[in-house]
Design a protein around this motif. Structure first.
Motif, PDB file in Angstrom:
ATOM      1  N   MET A   1       0.846  -1.195   0.000  1.00 25.03           N
ATOM      2  CA  MET A   1       0.000   0.000   0.000  1.00 25.03           C
ATOM      3  C   MET A   1       0.878   1.241   0.000  1.00 25.03           C
ATOM      4  O   MET A   1       1.941   1.269   0.592  1.00 25.03           O
ATOM      5  CB  MET A   1      -0.925  -0.016   1.221  1.00 25.03           C
ATOM      6  N   ARG A   2       0.378   2.301  -0.678  1.00 23.63           N
ATOM      7  CA  ARG A   2       1.198   3.505  -0.827  1.00 23.63           C
ATOM      8  C   ARG A   2       1.322   4.275   0.480  1.00 23.63           C
ATOM      9  O   ARG A   2       2.310   4.917   0.742  1.00 23.63           O
ATOM     10  CB  ARG A   2       0.575   4.414  -1.896  1.00 23.63           C
ATOM     11  N   GLY A   3       0.282   4.234   1.303  1.00 25.28           N
ATOM     12  CA  GLY A   3       0.328   4.978   2.557  1.00 25.28           C
ATOM     13  C   GLY A   3      -0.275   6.346   2.413  1.00 25.28           C
ATOM     14  O   GLY A   3       0.062   7.091   1.518  1.00 25.28           O
ATOM     15  N   VAL A   4      -1.231   6.658   3.280  1.00 18.85           N
ATOM     16  CA  VAL A   4      -1.870   7.959   3.244  1.00 18.85           C
ATOM     17  C   VAL A   4      -1.030   8.983   3.978  1.00 18.85           C
ATOM     18  O   VAL A   4      -1.233  10.170   3.882  1.00 18.85           O
ATOM     19  CB  VAL A   4      -3.289   7.868   3.865  1.00 18.85           C
ATOM     20  N   GLY A   5      -0.052   8.526   4.702  1.00 18.03           N
ATOM     21  CA  GLY A   5       0.819   9.429   5.435  1.00 18.03           C
ATOM     22  C   GLY A   5       1.466   8.678   6.573  1.00 18.03           C
ATOM     23  O   GLY A   5       1.117   7.555   6.859  1.00 18.03           O
ATOM     24  N   GLY A   6       2.402   9.301   7.256  1.00 18.81           N
ATOM     25  CA  GLY A   6       3.037   8.674   8.400  1.00 18.81           C
ATOM     26  C   GLY A   6       2.198   8.918   9.624  1.00 18.81           C
ATOM     27  O   GLY A   6       2.204  10.001  10.169  1.00 18.81           O
ATOM     28  N   ARG A 100     -18.309   4.396   1.475  1.00 26.06           N
ATOM     29  CA  ARG A 100     -17.972   4.130   0.077  1.00 26.06           C
ATOM     30  C   ARG A 100     -17.049   2.922  -0.027  1.00 26.06           C
ATOM     31  O   ARG A 100     -17.158   2.120  -0.957  1.00 26.06           O
ATOM     32  CB  ARG A 100     -17.326   5.354  -0.560  1.00 26.06           C
ATOM     33  N   ALA A 101     -16.123   2.781   0.915  1.00 27.18           N
ATOM     34  CA  ALA A 101     -15.226   1.628   0.902  1.00 27.18           C
ATOM     35  C   ALA A 101     -16.001   0.332   1.096  1.00 27.18           C
ATOM     36  O   ALA A 101     -15.749  -0.670   0.410  1.00 27.18           O
ATOM     37  CB  ALA A 101     -14.164   1.787   1.996  1.00 27.18           C
ATOM     38  N   VAL A 102     -16.944   0.346   2.020  1.00 27.35           N
ATOM     39  CA  VAL A 102     -17.760  -0.848   2.270  1.00 27.35           C
ATOM     40  C   VAL A 102     -18.564  -1.200   1.023  1.00 27.35           C
ATOM     41  O   VAL A 102     -18.666  -2.370   0.625  1.00 27.35           O
ATOM     42  CB  VAL A 102     -18.675  -0.629   3.480  1.00 27.35           C
ATOM     43  N   GLY A 105     -16.788  -3.101  -1.542  1.00 32.20           N
ATOM     44  CA  GLY A 105     -16.384  -4.453  -1.170  1.00 32.20           C
ATOM     45  C   GLY A 105     -15.034  -4.538  -0.503  1.00 32.20           C
ATOM     46  O   GLY A 105     -14.434  -5.619  -0.429  1.00 32.20           O
ATOM     47  N   ILE A 106     -14.530  -3.424   0.001  1.00 32.38           N
ATOM     48  CA  ILE A 106     -13.228  -3.407   0.675  1.00 32.38           C
ATOM     49  C   ILE A 106     -13.399  -3.900   2.107  1.00 32.38           C
ATOM     50  O   ILE A 106     -14.317  -3.471   2.819  1.00 32.38           O
ATOM     51  CB  ILE A 106     -12.631  -1.989   0.668  1.00 32.38           C
ATOM     52  N   SER A 107     -12.544  -4.800   2.528  1.00 33.28           N
ATOM     53  CA  SER A 107     -12.622  -5.341   3.884  1.00 33.28           C
ATOM     54  C   SER A 107     -11.298  -5.142   4.598  1.00 33.28           C
ATOM     55  O   SER A 107     -10.280  -4.793   3.986  1.00 33.28           O
ATOM     56  CB  SER A 107     -12.975  -6.834   3.857  1.00 33.28           C
ATOM     57  N   VAL A 108     -11.310  -5.377   5.894  1.00 30.88           N
ATOM     58  CA  VAL A 108     -10.133  -5.149   6.734  1.00 30.88           C
ATOM     59  C   VAL A 108      -9.588  -6.482   7.209  1.00 30.88           C
ATOM     60  O   VAL A 108     -10.347  -7.363   7.613  1.00 30.88           O
ATOM     61  CB  VAL A 108     -10.500  -4.270   7.951  1.00 30.88           C
ATOM     62  N   ASP A 109      -8.284  -6.626   7.141  1.00 33.90           N
ATOM     63  CA  ASP A 109      -7.604  -7.827   7.633  1.00 33.90           C
ATOM     64  C   ASP A 109      -7.355  -7.657   9.130  1.00 33.90           C
ATOM     65  O   ASP A 109      -6.537  -6.840   9.548  1.00 33.90           O
ATOM     66  CB  ASP A 109      -6.279  -8.008   6.891  1.00 33.90           C
ATOM     67  N   ASP A 110      -8.071  -8.424   9.958  1.00 37.60           N
ATOM     68  CA  ASP A 110      -7.949  -8.284  11.409  1.00 37.60           C
ATOM     69  C   ASP A 110      -6.527  -8.569  11.901  1.00 37.60           C
ATOM     70  O   ASP A 110      -6.052  -7.936  12.851  1.00 37.60           O
ATOM     71  CB  ASP A 110      -8.934  -9.227  12.119  1.00 37.60           C
ATOM     72  N   GLU A 157      -7.295   3.778   3.036  1.00 41.52           N
ATOM     73  CA  GLU A 157      -6.129   3.619   2.174  1.00 41.52           C
ATOM     74  C   GLU A 157      -6.467   2.760   0.955  1.00 41.52           C
ATOM     75  O   GLU A 157      -6.098   3.084  -0.174  1.00 41.52           O
ATOM     76  CB  GLU A 157      -4.994   2.989   2.980  1.00 41.52           C
ATOM     77  N   GLU A 158      -7.188   1.660   1.192  1.00 43.98           N
ATOM     78  CA  GLU A 158      -7.572   0.798   0.074  1.00 43.98           C
ATOM     79  C   GLU A 158      -8.514   1.535  -0.882  1.00 43.98           C
ATOM     80  O   GLU A 158      -8.418   1.395  -2.103  1.00 43.98           O
ATOM     81  CB  GLU A 158      -8.244  -0.468   0.602  1.00 43.98           C
ATOM     82  N   LEU A 159      -9.436   2.316  -0.331  1.00 45.19           N
ATOM     83  CA  LEU A 159     -10.352   3.085  -1.169  1.00 45.19           C
ATOM     84  C   LEU A 159      -9.589   4.060  -2.055  1.00 45.19           C
ATOM     85  O   LEU A 159      -9.850   4.159  -3.267  1.00 45.19           O
ATOM     86  CB  LEU A 159     -11.360   3.838  -0.294  1.00 45.19           C
TER      87      LEU A 159
END
Length: 362
Positions: A1-6, A100-102, A105-110, A157-159
């Motif tokens: 992932m590119r990263g939205v920031g530090g 919008r992410a949901v 179909g974007i999900s989170v890896d626990d 970030e995924e969105l």
């Protein structure tokens, strides 16, 4: 992932938007206790805004001192009213982007979230659960709050990676980025990094680890510091699989190498053509070799002069310029989400705890 920031602790807890303006002055259509409404039936509760700003004030260290809080806001060109608007803006963006992410179909890896929480715990309290919880309490947060924040960041970030394409900067844009990001005469060191695999399971490096690290250092110096010799040592004894695949080559140090504080300090202190002494790195020993460096000239903002840079450095700077442009595009995307949400902000109620004495007295 590119990263939205530090995202350091304060940034994670208090990620305010860069700009803000109320989309409406509607007071009569908003229910009691509602700070704002937005398209699709969404609402922002006044209590949520107050809690968010309360965490911000706790982080500032000005709780219980209105004069210090007022000065803190003034230094940042903020008023309680503007801070409230910025907070509402951020909360709306968070909610709309997450929805919008949901929908996408974007999900989170626990497991990834837990790994980030563990890394944060280690950085704050060396893995001590009690100290970690106490630290979070200073910011009015719990471990579950941080899990939710990390999950939100992962969704966002995924969105953004799906919705905002990575730009391909022109030579002129790369040159402009370099001129803005790095001072004239900046030196970029080319770094090789060795991290010794621990000889035994322990929280601290063993004496045998130190002896082996020093022996490897001496052997390298005697055989001659070359990429081939360094790669052979990393391959035989190195802890990091990624570094083994790269022969220990970290590339050019532009201030953001993925290394420990101890390793970065060694890089900073090591002259070109030299290898550092062995230093403690996590539960073992490491050392770095600075094989070369490139000094940025005063006219490096000229695109033609950038073409003379070493190819690897050109690629690194082009990538960083692309990421910087992407960050700007992401901010525009999020700003549009807010604008399209038709936000209606209620007038600020009186007597809010974050309003300064001066503001409350008019």
């Amino acid at each position: 992932m590119r990263g939205v920031g530090g995202f350091a602790l304060a940034a994670l807890l208090l990620a305010f938007g860069a700009g803000c303006s109320a989309a409406g002055a509607g007071a009569s259509t908003l229910g009691e206790g509602v700070a704002a409404v937005y398209d699709g039936g969404g609402q922002v509760a006044e209590d949520e805004v107050t809690a968010y700003i309360g965490a911000y004030r706790a982080q500032s260290g000005t709780e219980g001192d209105d004069a210090a809080w007022e000065a803190y806001l003034a230094e940042r060109h903020l008023t309680p009213e503007l801070l409230r608007e910025k907070t509402i803006r951020q909360l709306v963006i968070d909610a709309v982007a997450e929805q919008r992410a949901v929908e996408a179909g974007i999900s989170v890896d626990d497991e990834e979230i837990e790994a980030q929480l563990d890394a944060m715990k280690d950085s704050l309290a060396f893995g001590d659960d009690a100290i970690f919880e106490e630290t979070l309490q200073l910011y009015g947060r719990t471990a579950d709050d941080m899990r939710a924040l990390y999950a939100h960041e992962a969704l966002l970030e995924e969105l953004l990676e799906q919705e905002v394409p990575l730009p391909q900067p022109t030579e002129e844009e790369v040159a402009a980025y370099v001129a803005q990001a790095y001072p004239s005469g900046a030196t970029f060191k080319h770094v090789y990094y060795f991290h010794l695999a621990a000889s035994a399971e322990s929280d601290e490096p063993s004496y045998d680890d130190l002896v082996l690290a020093q022996t490897l250092l001496n052997d390298l110096k005697e055989e001659g510091l070359t990429p081939e010799h360094f790669a052979a040592v990393v391959d035989a004894y190195g802890e990091s699989e990624e570094l083994r695949a790269r022969g220990g080559d970290l590339g050019y140090d532009l201030g953001e190498l993925p290394v420990s504080v101890a390793a970065q300090n060694a890089i900073d202190a090591t002259a070109v053509g030299e290898v550092s002494g062995a230093f403690i790195d996590d539960a073992s020993y490491g050392f770095v070799w600075v094989d070369s460096a490139y000094d940025l000239s005063a006219d490096q903002e000229d695109a033609a002069s950038l073409a003379a840079l070493p190819e690897e450095l050109q690629e690194t700077l082009t990538k960083k310029a692309a990421e910087a442009l992407w960050q700007e595009d992401c901010q525009e995307y999020l700003s549009k989400l807010y604008e399209d949400s038709q936000v209606d902000i209620a007038p600020m109620p009186e007597g809010l705890p974050y309003a300064t004495t001066a503001a409350n007295n008019g």
